[in-house]
Motif scaffolding. Structure first.
Motif, mmCIF file in Angstrom:
data_model
loop_
_atom_site.group_PDB
_atom_site.id
_atom_site.type_symbol
_atom_site.label_atom_id
_atom_site.label_comp_id
_atom_site.label_asym_id
_atom_site.label_seq_id
_atom_site.Cartn_x
_atom_site.Cartn_y
_atom_site.Cartn_z
ATOM 1 N N VAL A 104 0.844 -1.200 0.000
ATOM 2 C CA VAL A 104 0.000 0.000 0.000
ATOM 3 C C VAL A 104 0.878 1.248 0.000
ATOM 4 C CG1 VAL A 104 -1.680 1.333 1.343
ATOM 5 C CG2 VAL A 104 -1.960 -1.148 1.090
ATOM 6 N N ASN A 105 1.913 1.255 0.829
ATOM 7 C CA ASN A 105 2.821 2.405 0.887
ATOM 8 C C ASN A 105 3.663 2.530 -0.383
ATOM 9 O OD1 ASN A 105 1.904 3.171 3.414
ATOM 10 N ND2 ASN A 105 3.406 1.906 4.465
ATOM 11 N N ARG A 106 4.052 1.395 -0.952
ATOM 12 C CA ARG A 106 4.791 1.443 -2.223
ATOM 13 C C ARG A 106 3.909 2.048 -3.317
ATOM 14 N NH1 ARG A 106 6.605 -3.368 -0.136
ATOM 15 N NH2 ARG A 106 8.854 -3.453 0.163
ATOM 16 N N PHE A 107 2.673 1.569 -3.427
ATOM 17 C CA PHE A 107 1.769 2.106 -4.444
ATOM 18 C C PHE A 107 1.538 3.599 -4.231
ATOM 19 C CE2 PHE A 107 -0.548 -2.141 -5.473
ATOM 20 C CZ PHE A 107 0.599 -2.602 -6.112
ATOM 21 N N GLU A 108 1.443 4.021 -2.993
ATOM 22 C CA GLU A 108 1.276 5.446 -2.698
ATOM 23 C C GLU A 108 2.507 6.227 -3.146
ATOM 24 O OE1 GLU A 108 0.889 8.161 1.243
ATOM 25 O OE2 GLU A 108 -0.436 6.410 1.137
ATOM 26 N N PHE A 109 3.696 5.696 -2.863
ATOM 27 C CA PHE A 109 4.935 6.362 -3.264
ATOM 28 C C PHE A 109 5.024 6.466 -4.781
ATOM 29 C CE2 PHE A 109 9.476 6.534 -4.264
ATOM 30 C CZ PHE A 109 9.868 7.594 -3.466
ATOM 31 N N TRP A 110 4.607 5.413 -5.470
ATOM 32 C CA TRP A 110 4.641 5.412 -6.935
ATOM 33 C C TRP A 110 3.458 6.163 -7.528
ATOM 34 C CZ3 TRP A 110 5.294 -0.600 -7.068
ATOM 35 C CH2 TRP A 110 6.571 -0.947 -6.634
ATOM 36 N N ALA A 111 2.576 6.681 -6.699
ATOM 37 C CA ALA A 111 1.380 7.435 -7.128
ATOM 38 C C ALA A 111 0.416 6.569 -7.927
ATOM 39 C CB ALA A 111 1.767 8.697 -7.899
ATOM 40 N N LEU A 112 0.320 5.309 -7.560
ATOM 41 C CA LEU A 112 -0.665 4.406 -8.162
ATOM 42 C C LEU A 112 -1.928 4.482 -7.329
ATOM 43 C CD1 LEU A 112 1.539 1.289 -8.939
ATOM 44 C CD2 LEU A 112 0.391 2.747 -10.609
ATOM 45 N N LYS A 113 -2.936 5.101 -7.905
ATOM 46 C CA LYS A 113 -4.172 5.345 -7.166
ATOM 47 C C LYS A 113 -5.372 4.909 -7.993
ATOM 48 C CE LYS A 113 -2.069 9.194 -4.778
ATOM 49 N NZ LYS A 113 -2.036 10.605 -4.558
ATOM 50 N N VAL A 114 -6.508 4.874 -7.353
ATOM 51 C CA VAL A 114 -7.761 4.565 -8.032
ATOM 52 C C VAL A 114 -8.041 5.678 -9.040
ATOM 53 C CG1 VAL A 114 -10.245 4.235 -7.695
ATOM 54 C CG2 VAL A 114 -8.626 3.332 -6.015
ATOM 55 N N ILE A 115 -8.600 5.286 -10.179
ATOM 56 C CA ILE A 115 -8.868 6.290 -11.208
ATOM 57 C C ILE A 115 -10.302 6.793 -11.136
ATOM 58 C CG2 ILE A 115 -7.125 5.404 -12.798
ATOM 59 C CD1 ILE A 115 -9.417 4.134 -14.398
ATOM 60 N N ASN A 116 -10.464 8.013 -11.596
ATOM 61 C CA ASN A 116 -11.767 8.630 -11.774
ATOM 62 C C ASN A 116 -11.980 8.713 -13.283
ATOM 63 O OD1 ASN A 116 -13.328 11.112 -12.546
ATOM 64 N ND2 ASN A 116 -13.708 11.164 -10.340
ATOM 65 N N ILE A 117 -13.018 8.093 -13.790
ATOM 66 C CA ILE A 117 -13.238 7.992 -15.234
ATOM 67 C C ILE A 117 -13.319 9.368 -15.893
ATOM 68 C CG2 ILE A 117 -14.842 7.190 -17.033
ATOM 69 C CD1 ILE A 117 -13.222 4.957 -15.700
ATOM 70 N N LYS A 118 -13.998 10.311 -15.250
ATOM 71 C CA LYS A 118 -14.123 11.652 -15.832
ATOM 72 C C LYS A 118 -12.748 12.321 -15.922
ATOM 73 C CE LYS A 118 -16.431 16.067 -15.222
ATOM 74 N NZ LYS A 118 -17.294 16.903 -14.388
ATOM 75 N N GLU A 119 -11.949 12.215 -14.871
ATOM 76 C CA GLU A 119 -10.612 12.810 -14.882
ATOM 77 C C GLU A 119 -9.716 12.108 -15.911
ATOM 78 O OE1 GLU A 119 -7.164 14.279 -11.733
ATOM 79 O OE2 GLU A 119 -8.717 12.913 -11.027
ATOM 80 N N LEU A 120 -9.824 10.785 -15.992
ATOM 81 C CA LEU A 120 -9.067 10.033 -16.985
ATOM 82 C C LEU A 120 -9.419 10.508 -18.388
ATOM 83 C CD1 LEU A 120 -7.206 7.691 -17.862
ATOM 84 C CD2 LEU A 120 -9.222 6.197 -17.731
ATOM 85 N N ALA A 121 -10.692 10.679 -18.666
ATOM 86 C CA ALA A 121 -11.132 11.140 -19.987
ATOM 87 C C ALA A 121 -10.571 12.529 -20.299
ATOM 88 C CB ALA A 121 -12.657 11.141 -20.064
#
Length: 186
Positions: free
Chosen positions: A28-45
């Motif tokens: 969890v901390n590694r993913f946070e450091f790498w900025a791997l987060k849940v996506i928001n479809i509107k923001e992704l678009a």
């Protein structure tokens, strides 16, 4: 095909190295450091739309300046004579390379540099310079400037969104459009 196949194996080397280089407890901390987060479809678009406009502008500039297609790209096209080779090109250039590059440059490296006195702006600039440096298979200096600008765009996406998945999606889009243009319009 050999080089493309080797590229498919880069996650086997890159992911353990990133894991080792990241000083964080647990995934969890590694993913946070790498900025791997849940996506928001509107923001992704929205980011994909910006990436698409950037690709259109860069393609227009390339046509306007009559930049030649790099020889290694023409060789790649000429060597992709079977469906399996085209699939190999798509997997490596359009998926594996963008995912690994974004994890390294906008994930781990950006976070590492942002922790220094250089901060996020220094991380944005330095990661873009290093991103450009690994693309020295391109001979044309204008193309390298465009790659630097792509690196800056990807860094801005990382900086503004705090999410490397959006950078990865834009990078995948950019490479995919370039491969489509190469195979169908050149």
């Amino acid at each position: 095909p050999v080089l493309l196949t080797l590229t498919l194996m880069t996650p086997l080397i890159t992911l353990p190295l990133l894991n080792k280089a990241t000083q964080a407890e647990g995934w969890v901390n590694r993913f946070e450091f790498w900025a791997l987060k849940v996506i928001n479809i509107k923001e992704l678009a929205q980011w994909l739309a910006i990436g698409f406009v950037f690709w259109l502008i860069s393609a227009f500039i390339g046509e306007w300046l009559q930049l030649p297609v790099e020889q290694f790209m023409l060789d790649l096209k000429d060597s992709s004579i079977s469906v399996s080779q085209v699939i190999l090109v798509l997997l490596t250039i359009c998926i594996v390379a963008p995912v690994m590059e974004e994890l390294v440059f906008r994930g781990w490296l950006f976070s590492k540099i942002a922790q220094t006195k250089l901060g996020s702006i220094g991380a944005l600039i330095l990661s873009s310079i290093l991103f450009t440096a690994i693309h020295t298979q391109y001979d044309n200096s204008i193309t390298l400037v465009m790659i630097f600008l792509l690196g800056m765009l990807l860094g801005i996406v990382r900086y503004k969104s705090g999410n490397v998945i959006y950078c990865t999606a834009v990078h995948i889009l950019f490479n995919s459009l370039a491969i489509i243009a190469l195979f169908f319009f050149l």
